[in-house]
Design a protein around this motif. Structure first.
Motif, PDB file in Angstrom:
ATOM      1  N   ARG A 193       0.827  -1.206   0.000  1.00 12.29           N
ATOM      2  CA  ARG A 193       0.000   0.000   0.000  1.00 12.29           C
ATOM      3  C   ARG A 193       0.866   1.263   0.000  1.00 12.29           C
ATOM      4  O   ARG A 193       0.569   2.236  -0.698  1.00 12.29           O
ATOM      5  CB  ARG A 193      -0.960  -0.001   1.191  1.00 12.29           C
ATOM      6  N   GLY A 194       1.943   1.251   0.777  1.00  7.49           N
ATOM      7  CA  GLY A 194       2.853   2.396   0.805  1.00  7.49           C
ATOM      8  C   GLY A 194       3.517   2.633  -0.538  1.00  7.49           C
ATOM      9  O   GLY A 194       3.672   3.777  -0.981  1.00  7.49           O
ATOM     10  N   CYS A 195       3.895   1.565  -1.204  1.00 11.62           N
ATOM     11  CA  CYS A 195       4.504   1.669  -2.536  1.00 11.62           C
ATOM     12  C   CYS A 195       3.509   2.276  -3.526  1.00 11.62           C
ATOM     13  O   CYS A 195       3.839   3.208  -4.265  1.00 11.62           O
ATOM     14  CB  CYS A 195       4.953   0.288  -3.002  1.00 11.62           C
ATOM     15  N   TYR A 196       2.297   1.756  -3.528  1.00  9.49           N
ATOM     16  CA  TYR A 196       1.257   2.262  -4.416  1.00  9.49           C
ATOM     17  C   TYR A 196       1.014   3.758  -4.182  1.00  9.49           C
ATOM     18  O   TYR A 196       0.953   4.545  -5.123  1.00  9.49           O
ATOM     19  CB  TYR A 196      -0.033   1.466  -4.202  1.00  9.49           C
ATOM     20  N   ARG A 197       0.896   4.148  -2.916  1.00 11.00           N
ATOM     21  CA  ARG A 197       0.646   5.564  -2.607  1.00 11.00           C
ATOM     22  C   ARG A 197       1.796   6.448  -3.063  1.00 11.00           C
ATOM     23  O   ARG A 197       1.593   7.544  -3.580  1.00 11.00           O
ATOM     24  CB  ARG A 197       0.420   5.743  -1.107  1.00 11.00           C
ATOM     25  N   HIS A 198       3.018   5.996  -2.858  1.00 11.77           N
ATOM     26  CA  HIS A 198       4.178   6.784  -3.261  1.00 11.77           C
ATOM     27  C   HIS A 198       4.183   7.018  -4.774  1.00 11.77           C
ATOM     28  O   HIS A 198       4.355   8.154  -5.232  1.00 11.77           O
ATOM     29  CB  HIS A 198       5.470   6.070  -2.835  1.00 11.77           C
ATOM     30  N   LEU A 199       3.978   5.955  -5.540  1.00 15.84           N
ATOM     31  CA  LEU A 199       3.980   6.092  -6.998  1.00 15.84           C
ATOM     32  C   LEU A 199       2.798   6.929  -7.471  1.00 15.84           C
ATOM     33  O   LEU A 199       2.935   7.760  -8.380  1.00 15.84           O
ATOM     34  CB  LEU A 199       3.975   4.713  -7.657  1.00 15.84           C
ATOM     35  N   ARG A 200       1.642   6.749  -6.843  1.00 15.26           N
ATOM     36  CA  ARG A 200       0.464   7.536  -7.214  1.00 15.26           C
ATOM     37  C   ARG A 200       0.670   9.023  -6.924  1.00 15.26           C
ATOM     38  O   ARG A 200       0.329   9.883  -7.741  1.00 15.26           O
ATOM     39  CB  ARG A 200      -0.760   7.012  -6.461  1.00 15.26           C
ATOM     40  N   LEU A 201       1.260   9.341  -5.766  1.00 17.03           N
ATOM     41  CA  LEU A 201       1.485  10.750  -5.435  1.00 17.03           C
ATOM     42  C   LEU A 201       2.523  11.388  -6.366  1.00 17.03           C
ATOM     43  O   LEU A 201       2.397  12.558  -6.730  1.00 17.03           O
ATOM     44  CB  LEU A 201       1.911  10.893  -3.979  1.00 17.03           C
ATOM     45  N   ALA A 202       3.529  10.639  -6.753  1.00 20.15           N
ATOM     46  CA  ALA A 202       4.513  11.160  -7.717  1.00 20.15           C
ATOM     47  C   ALA A 202       3.850  11.447  -9.049  1.00 20.15           C
ATOM     48  O   ALA A 202       4.097  12.487  -9.672  1.00 20.15           O
ATOM     49  CB  ALA A 202       5.662  10.171  -7.888  1.00 20.15           C
ATOM     50  N   LEU A 203       2.990  10.551  -9.484  1.00 19.67           N
ATOM     51  CA  LEU A 203       2.275  10.752 -10.741  1.00 19.67           C
ATOM     52  C   LEU A 203       1.325  11.942 -10.640  1.00 19.67           C
ATOM     53  O   LEU A 203       1.215  12.745 -11.580  1.00 19.67           O
ATOM     54  CB  LEU A 203       1.514   9.478 -11.097  1.00 19.67           C
ATOM     55  N   LYS A 204       0.669  12.096  -9.503  1.00 23.61           N
ATOM     56  CA  LYS A 204      -0.219  13.242  -9.288  1.00 23.61           C
ATOM     57  C   LYS A 204       0.573  14.550  -9.333  1.00 23.61           C
ATOM     58  O   LYS A 204       0.125  15.531  -9.926  1.00 23.61           O
ATOM     59  CB  LYS A 204      -0.934  13.101  -7.940  1.00 23.61           C
ATOM     60  N   HIS A 205       1.752  14.554  -8.736  1.00 21.02           N
ATOM     61  CA  HIS A 205       2.620  15.735  -8.772  1.00 21.02           C
ATOM     62  C   HIS A 205       2.961  16.094 -10.223  1.00 21.02           C
ATOM     63  O   HIS A 205       2.886  17.258 -10.618  1.00 21.02           O
ATOM     64  CB  HIS A 205       3.897  15.469  -7.971  1.00 21.02           C
ATOM     65  N   ARG A 206       3.325  15.096 -11.020  1.00 20.20           N
ATOM     66  CA  ARG A 206       3.652  15.338 -12.432  1.00 20.20           C
ATOM     67  C   ARG A 206       2.444  15.880 -13.183  1.00 20.20           C
ATOM     68  O   ARG A 206       2.544  16.806 -13.972  1.00 20.20           O
ATOM     69  CB  ARG A 206       4.154  14.043 -13.060  1.00 20.20           C
ATOM     70  N   TYR A 207       1.271  15.317 -12.929  1.00 22.95           N
ATOM     71  CA  TYR A 207       0.046  15.758 -13.581  1.00 22.95           C
ATOM     72  C   TYR A 207      -0.246  17.223 -13.250  1.00 22.95           C
ATOM     73  O   TYR A 207      -0.576  18.019 -14.126  1.00 22.95           O
ATOM     74  CB  TYR A 207      -1.114  14.865 -13.143  1.00 22.95           C
ATOM     75  N   GLN A 208      -0.096  17.601 -11.976  1.00 22.67           N
ATOM     76  CA  GLN A 208      -0.344  18.986 -11.581  1.00 22.67           C
ATOM     77  C   GLN A 208       0.635  19.937 -12.252  1.00 22.67           C
ATOM     78  O   GLN A 208       0.262  21.035 -12.673  1.00 22.67           O
ATOM     79  CB  GLN A 208      -0.283  19.121 -10.065  1.00 22.67           C
ATOM     80  N   LYS A 209       1.904  19.545 -12.366  1.00 20.88           N
ATOM     81  CA  LYS A 209       2.898  20.380 -13.053  1.00 20.88           C
ATOM     82  C   LYS A 209       2.542  20.549 -14.530  1.00 20.88           C
ATOM     83  O   LYS A 209       2.689  21.636 -15.095  1.00 20.88           O
ATOM     84  CB  LYS A 209       4.303  19.778 -12.929  1.00 20.88           C
ATOM     85  N   CYS A 210       2.053  19.492 -15.156  1.00 24.53           N
ATOM     86  CA  CYS A 210       1.643  19.574 -16.561  1.00 24.53           C
ATOM     87  C   CYS A 210       0.447  20.498 -16.731  1.00 24.53           C
ATOM     88  O   CYS A 210       0.383  21.282 -17.689  1.00 24.53           O
ATOM     89  CB  CYS A 210       1.330  18.187 -17.105  1.00 24.53           C
ATOM     90  N   ARG A 211      -0.500  20.424 -15.807  1.00 23.20           N
ATOM     91  CA  ARG A 211      -1.663  21.317 -15.870  1.00 23.20           C
ATOM     92  C   ARG A 211      -1.249  22.775 -15.683  1.00 23.20           C
ATOM     93  O   ARG A 211      -1.748  23.659 -16.374  1.00 23.20           O
ATOM     94  CB  ARG A 211      -2.702  20.923 -14.832  1.00 23.20           C
ATOM     95  N   GLU A 212      -0.326  23.039 -14.758  1.00 20.04           N
ATOM     96  CA  GLU A 212       0.171  24.407 -14.566  1.00 20.04           C
ATOM     97  C   GLU A 212       0.857  24.910 -15.837  1.00 20.04           C
ATOM     98  O   GLU A 212       0.676  26.057 -16.228  1.00 20.04           O
ATOM     99  CB  GLU A 212       1.159  24.449 -13.400  1.00 20.04           C
ATOM    100  N   PHE A 213       1.626  24.064 -16.465  1.00 21.40           N
ATOM    101  CA  PHE A 213       2.314  24.443 -17.687  1.00 21.40           C
ATOM    102  C   PHE A 213       1.297  24.743 -18.811  1.00 21.40           C
ATOM    103  O   PHE A 213       1.427  25.730 -19.531  1.00 21.40           O
ATOM    104  CB  PHE A 213       3.268  23.319 -18.123  1.00 21.40           C
TER     105      PHE A 213
END
Length: 126
Positions: free
Chosen positions: A100-120
């Protein structure tokens, strides 16, 4: 180059997770220490969001009864504290908790990337 046990296929350089059982981690504190520190340095240098997951809680490491070999709890904890200066460490009491911790870590990293793309994208529209 891929670092760690788990990465995001769409961007292996975004996030990585190295997972260790208690016995594996203790071995990495002793006989495999040089290789392990190279692996940790590679994770830190190659990915934006590295994470080490150890399938043990702090009390298990402190008590020292869960492994074979000559490593003392003080030696194992010293390595843990040294690693925490290089990459984040998540201590999990079970394999399920580690998954579960692994899944959350990868999901949060992907969410961070998605937010940066939306800002761009918003910046391009201005």
């Amino acid at each position: 180059m891929r670092h760690g046990d788990y990465v995001l296929d769409i961007d292996p350089l975004l996030a990585t997770v190295e997972r260790k059982s208690l016995q594996d981690f203790v071995r990495c504190c002793g006989t495999d220490r040089v290789r392990f520190f190279k692996q940790i340095a590679g994770m830190r240098g190659a990915t934006q969001f590295p994470l080490l997951i150890i399938e043990a809680d702090y009390g298990m490491l402190e008590m020292g009864g869960g492994w074979r070999g000559k490593m003392t709890p003080e030696q194992v904890l010293a390595v843990l504290h040294k690693i925490q200066n290089d990459v984040p460490v998540l201590l999990c009491r079970s394999r399920d908790e580690a998954e579960r911790g692994c899944y959350r870590h990868l999901r949060l990293a992907l969410k961070h990337r998605y937010q940066k793309c939306r800002e761009f994208a918003r910046a391009l529209q201005r």
